[in-house]
Motif scaffolding. Structure first.
Motif, PDB file in Angstrom:
ATOM      1  N   GLY A 138       0.788  -1.223   0.000  1.00 33.89           N
ATOM      2  CA  GLY A 138       0.000   0.000   0.000  1.00 33.89           C
ATOM      3  C   GLY A 138       0.816   1.267   0.000  1.00 33.89           C
ATOM      4  O   GLY A 138       0.264   2.364  -0.148  1.00 33.89           O
ATOM      5  N   HIS A 139       2.138   1.152   0.142  1.00 38.97           N
ATOM      6  CA  HIS A 139       2.981   2.351   0.176  1.00 38.97           C
ATOM      7  C   HIS A 139       4.126   2.165  -0.805  1.00 38.97           C
ATOM      8  O   HIS A 139       3.898   2.004  -1.996  1.00 38.97           O
ATOM      9  CB  HIS A 139       3.447   2.605   1.602  1.00 38.97           C
ATOM     10  CG  HIS A 139       4.033   3.961   1.826  1.00 38.97           C
ATOM     11  ND1 HIS A 139       3.621   5.098   1.146  1.00 38.97           N
ATOM     12  CD2 HIS A 139       5.024   4.388   2.667  1.00 38.97           C
ATOM     13  CE1 HIS A 139       4.312   6.146   1.549  1.00 38.97           C
ATOM     14  NE2 HIS A 139       5.172   5.738   2.465  1.00 38.97           N
ATOM     15  N   LYS A 140       5.370   2.166  -0.342  1.00 37.82           N
ATOM     16  CA  LYS A 140       6.518   2.116  -1.236  1.00 37.82           C
ATOM     17  C   LYS A 140       7.104   0.715  -1.327  1.00 37.82           C
ATOM     18  O   LYS A 140       7.298   0.052  -0.304  1.00 37.82           O
ATOM     19  CB  LYS A 140       7.600   3.092  -0.771  1.00 37.82           C
ATOM     20  CG  LYS A 140       7.212   4.569  -0.901  1.00 37.82           C
ATOM     21  CD  LYS A 140       8.380   5.472  -0.515  1.00 37.82           C
ATOM     22  CE  LYS A 140       8.044   6.939  -0.705  1.00 37.82           C
ATOM     23  NZ  LYS A 140       9.197   7.819  -0.405  1.00 37.82           N
ATOM     24  N   MET A 141       7.406   0.281  -2.527  1.00 35.30           N
ATOM     25  CA  MET A 141       8.129  -0.972  -2.721  1.00 35.30           C
ATOM     26  C   MET A 141       9.503  -0.843  -2.049  1.00 35.30           C
ATOM     27  O   MET A 141      10.157   0.185  -2.133  1.00 35.30           O
ATOM     28  CB  MET A 141       8.305  -1.280  -4.202  1.00 35.30           C
ATOM     29  CG  MET A 141       7.013  -1.506  -4.964  1.00 35.30           C
ATOM     30  SD  MET A 141       6.203  -3.061  -4.568  1.00 35.30           S
ATOM     31  CE  MET A 141       7.335  -4.258  -5.302  1.00 35.30           C
ATOM     32  N   GLY A 142       9.918  -1.918  -1.394  1.00 33.79           N
ATOM     33  CA  GLY A 142      11.188  -1.890  -0.673  1.00 33.79           C
ATOM     34  C   GLY A 142      11.038  -1.613   0.802  1.00 33.79           C
ATOM     35  O   GLY A 142      11.968  -1.839   1.581  1.00 33.79           O
ATOM     36  N   GLY A 143       9.862  -1.098   1.189  1.00 33.75           N
ATOM     37  CA  GLY A 143       9.569  -0.902   2.599  1.00 33.75           C
ATOM     38  C   GLY A 143      10.492   0.064   3.308  1.00 33.75           C
ATOM     39  O   GLY A 143      11.130   0.935   2.711  1.00 33.75           O
ATOM     40  N   ASP A 144      10.575  -0.107   4.615  1.00 29.93           N
ATOM     41  CA  ASP A 144      11.324   0.820   5.462  1.00 29.93           C
ATOM     42  C   ASP A 144      12.814   0.797   5.160  1.00 29.93           C
ATOM     43  O   ASP A 144      13.463   1.834   5.100  1.00 29.93           O
ATOM     44  CB  ASP A 144      11.080   0.471   6.935  1.00 29.93           C
ATOM     45  CG  ASP A 144      11.723   1.469   7.888  1.00 29.93           C
ATOM     46  OD1 ASP A 144      11.093   2.503   8.164  1.00 29.93           O
ATOM     47  OD2 ASP A 144      12.855   1.217   8.341  1.00 29.93           O
TER      48      ASP A 144
ATOM     49  N   VAL B 257      15.854  -2.961  -7.969  1.00 28.01           N
ATOM     50  CA  VAL B 257      15.900  -4.349  -7.487  1.00 28.01           C
ATOM     51  C   VAL B 257      14.623  -4.695  -6.721  1.00 28.01           C
ATOM     52  O   VAL B 257      14.192  -5.848  -6.693  1.00 28.01           O
ATOM     53  CB  VAL B 257      17.140  -4.554  -6.588  1.00 28.01           C
ATOM     54  CG1 VAL B 257      17.189  -5.976  -6.037  1.00 28.01           C
ATOM     55  CG2 VAL B 257      18.409  -4.247  -7.358  1.00 28.01           C
ATOM     56  N   ASP B 258      14.010  -3.677  -6.106  1.00 22.76           N
ATOM     57  CA  ASP B 258      12.790  -3.881  -5.318  1.00 22.76           C
ATOM     58  C   ASP B 258      11.536  -3.424  -6.052  1.00 22.76           C
ATOM     59  O   ASP B 258      10.455  -3.378  -5.467  1.00 22.76           O
ATOM     60  CB  ASP B 258      12.881  -3.107  -3.994  1.00 22.76           C
ATOM     61  CG  ASP B 258      13.968  -3.640  -3.075  1.00 22.76           C
ATOM     62  OD1 ASP B 258      14.508  -4.724  -3.359  1.00 22.76           O
ATOM     63  OD2 ASP B 258      14.277  -2.966  -2.074  1.00 22.76           O
ATOM     64  N   SER B 259      11.644  -3.100  -7.305  1.00 22.75           N
ATOM     65  CA  SER B 259      10.549  -2.437  -8.014  1.00 22.75           C
ATOM     66  C   SER B 259       9.416  -3.380  -8.395  1.00 22.75           C
ATOM     67  O   SER B 259       9.601  -4.605  -8.515  1.00 22.75           O
ATOM     68  CB  SER B 259      11.082  -1.769  -9.279  1.00 22.75           C
ATOM     69  OG  SER B 259      11.502  -2.742 -10.211  1.00 22.75           O
ATOM     70  N   GLN B 260       8.259  -2.788  -8.617  1.00 25.36           N
ATOM     71  CA  GLN B 260       7.101  -3.543  -9.089  1.00 25.36           C
ATOM     72  C   GLN B 260       7.410  -4.215 -10.421  1.00 25.36           C
ATOM     73  O   GLN B 260       7.048  -5.379 -10.634  1.00 25.36           O
ATOM     74  CB  GLN B 260       5.907  -2.605  -9.230  1.00 25.36           C
ATOM     75  CG  GLN B 260       4.649  -3.290  -9.742  1.00 25.36           C
ATOM     76  CD  GLN B 260       3.440  -2.367  -9.727  1.00 25.36           C
ATOM     77  OE1 GLN B 260       3.421  -1.363  -9.018  1.00 25.36           O
ATOM     78  NE2 GLN B 260       2.425  -2.709 -10.494  1.00 25.36           N
ATOM     79  N   GLU B 261       8.093  -3.498 -11.304  1.00 24.72           N
ATOM     80  CA  GLU B 261       8.403  -4.038 -12.632  1.00 24.72           C
ATOM     81  C   GLU B 261       9.256  -5.303 -12.530  1.00 24.72           C
ATOM     82  O   GLU B 261       9.014  -6.280 -13.256  1.00 24.72           O
ATOM     83  CB  GLU B 261       9.119  -2.985 -13.470  1.00 24.72           C
ATOM     84  CG  GLU B 261       8.265  -1.777 -13.840  1.00 24.72           C
ATOM     85  CD  GLU B 261       8.058  -0.811 -12.681  1.00 24.72           C
ATOM     86  OE1 GLU B 261       7.135   0.030 -12.756  1.00 24.72           O
ATOM     87  OE2 GLU B 261       8.824  -0.894 -11.679  1.00 24.72           O
TER      88      GLU B 261
ATOM     89  N   GLY C   5       8.099  -9.067 -13.553  1.00 24.40           N
ATOM     90  CA  GLY C   5       8.918  -9.839 -14.488  1.00 24.40           C
ATOM     91  C   GLY C   5       9.227 -11.234 -13.981  1.00 24.40           C
ATOM     92  O   GLY C   5       9.471 -12.147 -14.773  1.00 24.40           O
ATOM     93  N   LEU C   6       9.210 -11.425 -12.657  1.00 23.87           N
ATOM     94  CA  LEU C   6       9.433 -12.745 -12.062  1.00 23.87           C
ATOM     95  C   LEU C   6       8.147 -13.568 -12.021  1.00 23.87           C
ATOM     96  O   LEU C   6       8.174 -14.737 -11.615  1.00 23.87           O
ATOM     97  CB  LEU C   6       9.979 -12.593 -10.641  1.00 23.87           C
ATOM     98  CG  LEU C   6      11.364 -11.960 -10.497  1.00 23.87           C
ATOM     99  CD1 LEU C   6      11.705 -11.754  -9.018  1.00 23.87           C
ATOM    100  CD2 LEU C   6      12.428 -12.796 -11.176  1.00 23.87           C
TER     101      LEU C   6
END
Length: 472
Positions: A36-42, A98-102, A106-107
């Motif tokens: 719900g917020h940023k990919m990759g977290g804190d 490395v932590d992106s939605q894209e 892709g995985l």
């Protein structure tokens, strides 16, 4: 309303959730990931990555200001605070793909950018989508704790979630909390030209071995950080841009900016856990040794599981539950081999038991071996001789290691390996380390365990004397 069925649903795209998603998807599971917020977290956005980037800025300034010890003229090391924050942002941006939605799409992971909440034991709603899953992983992490200090609600303050976006250089930074985050940011800011006062209600770095912690605190005080211990904040106020903190014993501290670094609280409030039959306490979600909650279809990993709150623990937890979820094999999480580090200068690291913990458990069977940085040739060449290692040994096996000094966070890796694999001190001593390296400190610590057995033993001397008489 859309409905999806999946093998594994992961709530939270921080380090733990991403590790589960990547591993499970690449091994053939159908995976849905909610964030719900940023990919990759804190860790990526507000924690490990930006803090270490800012520490690097402070270190660069400090090296210029103390270059004379290497035969190089000292320089002012003047810091452009805005540029330093741009450096932080650039570091985050370089790691973010490395932590992106894209990448995860892709995985083969289905990524839904929404918060999730339980509506049944095996269903989660995310905005207009209901996901029914065979297994659900809660990996929602934690957030900075804001303590109930009177007056705090009416003043401006920073946490780790806002500090790295701040572009105004603090004239005098007040930090409430003398744990790892507080001390790391204190040193980084004093090296960048800020006045800094740390206000700690008990003992600074109080969760670490006090003998080692004292070395760090002495270094920070020498650099100009004011560290006020046993100073419990009782009231906070702001008058004409000046922040005042009054402690319970009547002391008052004034500054231009305030950073709260008093700990973390788990992110559970949006989950509606009761609808899933998942039990939680104030400290986090209750899990068993396999990281399963009271609902056997639901796992909790990382900070939200209420244990050690480190990025690498969340990654470790991911490996534990993947074994269970994908292969149906028994898998349990352990903590005895989990290391941690505080990235001050000198660094502070720990794995396994501290000396006090080992004494309490093992009593007279415990041996503590030490080796000081001042006896390491590379440390002498680098002018990095402050610090030492001590290893807690029981019957020839290490049960804990504590290190304070240059690259302590790197040196602890070997002892984490040793504890994870139940290695003996003889195996550490058998390692050949390149010369001259800081890493020799680990080998020399192992050598310190065997030295009295070899060089101070009358039996060894008698055997050597006997053999020498009969050798051709």
């Amino acid at each position: 309303m859309k409905r999806i069925k999946t093998d594994i649903l992961i709530i939270g795209a921080g380090s733990g959730g991403l590790s589960v998603a990547a591993g499970a998807a690449q091994m053939g599971a159908d995976v849905v990931l909610l964030e719900g917020h940023k990919m990759g977290g804190d860790c990526l956005n507000y924690g490990c990555v930006p803090s270490k980037a800012l520490i690097a800025s402070g270190k660069a300034a400090h090296l210029q200001q103390t270059a004379q010890q290497y035969g190089v003229a000292n320089a002012k090391g003047t810091v452009d605070y805005v540029a330093a924050k741009d450096h932080v942002a650039d570091v985050i941006a370089q790691i973010a793909p490395v932590d992106s939605q894209e990448r995860f799409e892709g995985l083969g992971v289905k990524v839904i950018r929404a918060f999730g909440k339980f509506i049944s034991p095996d269903e989660v709603m995310a905005r207009d989508t209901v996901i029914k899953a065979r297994r659900i992983v809660i990996a929602t992490g934690s957030s900075p704790l804001v303590p109930p200090i009177p007056g705090l609600e009416s003043i401006s303050y920073e946490t780790n979630e806002t500090l790295f976006d701040m572009r105004e250089k603090p004239k005098h930074l007040l930090i409430i909390g003398g744990g790892p985050i507080g001390m790391e940011m204190a040193q980084a800011h004093v090296r960048m030209g800020c006045e800094v006062t740390v206000i700690e209600g008990a003992k600074a770095l109080g969760k670490d071995d006090p003998e080692l912690a004292s070395v760090v605190l002495e270094s920070l005080r020498e650099e100009g950080v004011a560290i006020e211990e046993n100073a419990m904040a009782a009231e906070v106020r702001e008058t004409e841009g000046v922040i005042e903190i009054e402690t319970k014993d009547g002391r008052t501290f004034k500054g231009s900016h305030l950073l709260l670094a008093v700990g973390r609280q788990t992110n559970m409030d949006k989950l509606d856990l009761e609808k899933a039959g998942v039990v939680a306490s104030r400290n986090g979600i209750e899990v068993d040794d396999s990281l399963r909650t009271t609902n056997k279809k639901v796992y909790a990993i990382g900070d939200v599981a209420g244990g050690l709150q480190f990025t690498h623990v969340a990654g470790y937890h991911a490996g534990v539950i993947i074994r269970s979820m994908l292969f149906g094999l028994p898998s349990k999480a352990r903590t005895a081999h989990i290391p941690w580090a505080t990235y001050t200068d000198p660094e502070l690291s720990q794995v396994g038991m501290t000396e006090a913990q080992a004494k309490e458990k093992h009593g007279d069977r415990l041996e503590v071996v030490r080796f000081h940085y001042s006896h390491n040739d590379r440390a002498i060449a680098e002018r990095r001789t402050k610090g030492f290692i001590k290893v807690m040994v029981v019957k020839g096996r290490p049960v804990g290691a504590s290190i304070v000094g240059y690259q302590a966070g790197e040196l602890i890796n070997l002892w984490a390996l040793a504890l994870a694999n139940k290695m003996k001190m003889s195996q550490i001593a058998a390692m050949v380390a390149p010369y001259p390296t800081i890493g020799e400190i680990n080998k020399r610590a192992a050598g310190a365990y065997f030295s009295p057995r070899l060089f101070e033993s009358d039996m060894v001397k008698r055997v050597v004397g006997f053999v020498q008489r009969f050798l051709p």
